[in-house]
Design a protein around this motif. Structure first.
Motif, PDB file in Angstrom:
ATOM      1  N   HIS A   1       8.441   2.743   8.267  1.00 51.71           N
ATOM      2  CA  HIS A   1       7.989   3.520   9.418  1.00 51.71           C
ATOM      3  C   HIS A   1       8.873   4.750   9.617  1.00 51.71           C
ATOM      4  O   HIS A   1       8.379   5.847   9.908  1.00 51.71           O
ATOM      5  CB  HIS A   1       7.965   2.654  10.672  1.00 51.71           C
ATOM      6  CG  HIS A   1       7.155   3.232  11.781  1.00 51.71           C
ATOM      7  ND1 HIS A   1       7.054   2.643  13.001  1.00 51.71           N
ATOM      8  CD2 HIS A   1       6.405   4.368  11.880  1.00 51.71           C
ATOM      9  CE1 HIS A   1       6.289   3.373  13.794  1.00 51.71           C
ATOM     10  NE2 HIS A   1       5.890   4.429  13.124  1.00 51.71           N
TER      11      HIS A   1
ATOM     12  N   ASP B   1       3.508  11.593   7.947  1.00 46.63           N
ATOM     13  CA  ASP B   1       2.293  10.907   7.477  1.00 46.63           C
ATOM     14  C   ASP B   1       1.618  10.241   8.678  1.00 46.63           C
ATOM     15  O   ASP B   1       1.829   9.069   8.959  1.00 46.63           O
ATOM     16  CB  ASP B   1       2.689   9.887   6.409  1.00 46.63           C
ATOM     17  CG  ASP B   1       1.504   9.197   5.756  1.00 46.63           C
ATOM     18  OD1 ASP B   1       0.382   9.279   6.286  1.00 46.63           O
ATOM     19  OD2 ASP B   1       1.734   8.559   4.710  1.00 46.63           O
ATOM     20  N   LEU B   2       0.803  11.017   9.381  1.00 51.74           N
ATOM     21  CA  LEU B   2       0.212  10.565  10.640  1.00 51.74           C
ATOM     22  C   LEU B   2      -0.724   9.377  10.466  1.00 51.74           C
ATOM     23  O   LEU B   2      -0.715   8.444  11.276  1.00 51.74           O
ATOM     24  CB  LEU B   2      -0.514  11.723  11.324  1.00 51.74           C
ATOM     25  CG  LEU B   2      -0.960  11.481  12.766  1.00 51.74           C
ATOM     26  CD1 LEU B   2       0.219  11.097  13.650  1.00 51.74           C
ATOM     27  CD2 LEU B   2      -1.649  12.715  13.316  1.00 51.74           C
ATOM     28  N   ALA B   3      -1.512   9.362   9.401  1.00 48.16           N
ATOM     29  CA  ALA B   3      -2.456   8.257   9.200  1.00 48.16           C
ATOM     30  C   ALA B   3      -1.713   6.936   8.998  1.00 48.16           C
ATOM     31  O   ALA B   3      -2.059   5.912   9.600  1.00 48.16           O
ATOM     32  CB  ALA B   3      -3.349   8.544   7.999  1.00 48.16           C
ATOM     33  N   ARG B   4      -0.676   6.955   8.170  1.00 48.62           N
ATOM     34  CA  ARG B   4       0.083   5.725   7.945  1.00 48.62           C
ATOM     35  C   ARG B   4       0.872   5.329   9.197  1.00 48.62           C
ATOM     36  O   ARG B   4       1.010   4.159   9.513  1.00 48.62           O
ATOM     37  CB  ARG B   4       1.000   5.877   6.732  1.00 48.62           C
ATOM     38  CG  ARG B   4       1.392   4.542   6.133  1.00 48.62           C
ATOM     39  CD  ARG B   4       2.178   4.676   4.855  1.00 48.62           C
ATOM     40  NE  ARG B   4       1.563   5.491   3.827  1.00 48.62           N
ATOM     41  CZ  ARG B   4       0.861   5.010   2.808  1.00 48.62           C
ATOM     42  NH1 ARG B   4       0.674   3.720   2.683  1.00 48.62           N
ATOM     43  NH2 ARG B   4       0.356   5.830   1.893  1.00 48.62           N
ATOM     44  N   HIS B   5       1.371   6.331   9.926  1.00 48.99           N
ATOM     45  CA  HIS B   5       2.072   6.062  11.189  1.00 48.99           C
ATOM     46  C   HIS B   5       1.146   5.328  12.159  1.00 48.99           C
ATOM     47  O   HIS B   5       1.526   4.323  12.759  1.00 48.99           O
ATOM     48  CB  HIS B   5       2.569   7.375  11.811  1.00 48.99           C
ATOM     49  CG  HIS B   5       3.014   7.249  13.224  1.00 48.99           C
ATOM     50  ND1 HIS B   5       4.200   6.650  13.592  1.00 48.99           N
ATOM     51  CD2 HIS B   5       2.417   7.617  14.383  1.00 48.99           C
ATOM     52  CE1 HIS B   5       4.315   6.673  14.906  1.00 48.99           C
ATOM     53  NE2 HIS B   5       3.245   7.254  15.406  1.00 48.99           N
ATOM     54  N   ARG B   6      -0.070   5.813  12.283  1.00 46.67           N
ATOM     55  CA  ARG B   6      -1.038   5.170  13.193  1.00 46.67           C
ATOM     56  C   ARG B   6      -1.360   3.743  12.738  1.00 46.67           C
ATOM     57  O   ARG B   6      -1.515   2.846  13.565  1.00 46.67           O
ATOM     58  CB  ARG B   6      -2.305   6.001  13.285  1.00 46.67           C
ATOM     59  CG  ARG B   6      -2.123   7.249  14.094  1.00 46.67           C
ATOM     60  CD  ARG B   6      -3.419   8.007  14.259  1.00 46.67           C
ATOM     61  NE  ARG B   6      -3.207   9.157  15.118  1.00 46.67           N
ATOM     62  CZ  ARG B   6      -3.825  10.315  14.975  1.00 46.67           C
ATOM     63  NH1 ARG B   6      -4.722  10.475  14.010  1.00 46.67           N
ATOM     64  NH2 ARG B   6      -3.578  11.311  15.788  1.00 46.67           N
ATOM     65  N   ALA B   7      -1.461   3.549  11.436  1.00 47.95           N
ATOM     66  CA  ALA B   7      -1.739   2.205  10.917  1.00 47.95           C
ATOM     67  C   ALA B   7      -0.586   1.252  11.246  1.00 47.95           C
ATOM     68  O   ALA B   7      -0.815   0.103  11.639  1.00 47.95           O
ATOM     69  CB  ALA B   7      -1.968   2.258   9.411  1.00 47.95           C
TER      70      ALA B   7
ATOM     71  N   ASP C   1       0.820  -1.211   0.000  1.00 48.45           N
ATOM     72  CA  ASP C   1       0.000   0.000   0.000  1.00 48.45           C
ATOM     73  C   ASP C   1       0.856   1.265   0.000  1.00 48.45           C
ATOM     74  O   ASP C   1       0.422   2.308  -0.494  1.00 48.45           O
ATOM     75  CB  ASP C   1      -0.941   0.020   1.206  1.00 48.45           C
ATOM     76  CG  ASP C   1      -2.049  -1.016   1.106  1.00 48.45           C
ATOM     77  OD1 ASP C   1      -2.257  -1.572   0.003  1.00 48.45           O
ATOM     78  OD2 ASP C   1      -2.702  -1.272   2.132  1.00 48.45           O
TER      79      ASP C   1
ATOM     80  N   GLU D   1       7.482   8.543   9.399  1.00 49.59           N
ATOM     81  CA  GLU D   1       7.678   9.528  10.469  1.00 49.59           C
ATOM     82  C   GLU D   1       8.365  10.780   9.934  1.00 49.59           C
ATOM     83  O   GLU D   1       7.998  11.900  10.300  1.00 49.59           O
ATOM     84  CB  GLU D   1       8.483   8.922  11.613  1.00 49.59           C
ATOM     85  CG  GLU D   1       7.689   7.948  12.450  1.00 49.59           C
ATOM     86  CD  GLU D   1       8.484   7.391  13.614  1.00 49.59           C
ATOM     87  OE1 GLU D   1       9.727   7.297  13.526  1.00 49.59           O
ATOM     88  OE2 GLU D   1       7.854   7.035  14.624  1.00 49.59           O
TER      89      GLU D   1
END
Length: 143
Positions: free
Chosen positions: A107, A115-121, A67, A111
């Motif tokens: 990751h 990219d906060l959304a991908r970091h959270r995922a 992704d 960072e």
């Protein structure tokens, strides 16, 4: 280093097969057998759930890497295609190590990019991975 299941079982065998000197009898031997019993219990859980957890984890990491390929580089798509040639724990662990290195690199890039959304995922995936690999300790005996 995380010992592999065969290493733990060989160690249990060696601890039981080679008798200790007389000064290691009594409470020391009781403690030694208790540790061997605990390692055997944890090994049994790993045998029961280990392959399923690794197959799931490898697929989940590969999905995250695939992704991210458009946004972060084709190397993540290449990593996502890594898979074991068989379902032995050794082959699954080799694939898992490569996938985890890719996930860590991704990751770091996520960072850096903010990219906060991908970091959270990714952090959520770390939690799911830990849960799938969880081993349960037995309850303490009553005294």
């Amino acid at each position: 280093m995380t010992p592999a299941l065969p290493d733990i079982l060989r160690g249990n065998f060696m601890c039981l097969a080679i008798p200790g000197p007389p000064e290691q009898q009594g409470e020391f031997m009781t403690g030694r057998v208790g540790v061997i019993a605990l390692l055997s219990l944890l090994a049994a859980q790993e045998v029961e759930r280990g392959t399923t957890a690794r197959v799931w984890e490898n697929a989940a990491i590969a999905t995250v890497l695939a992704d991210a390929a458009d946004a972060y580089g084709v190397q993540y798509a290449e990593l996502a295609s890594i898979g074991p040639t068989d379902l032995s724990l050794e082959a699954l662990d080799r694939a898992n190590a490569a996938l985890r290195r890719g996930l860590i690199a991704l990751h770091e890039a996520v960072e850096t990019a903010g990219d906060l959304a991908r970091h959270r995922a990714i952090v959520g995936l770390y939690g799911e991975m830990a849960e799938k690999r969880r081993l349960d300790l037995p309850p303490l005996p009553a005294r």
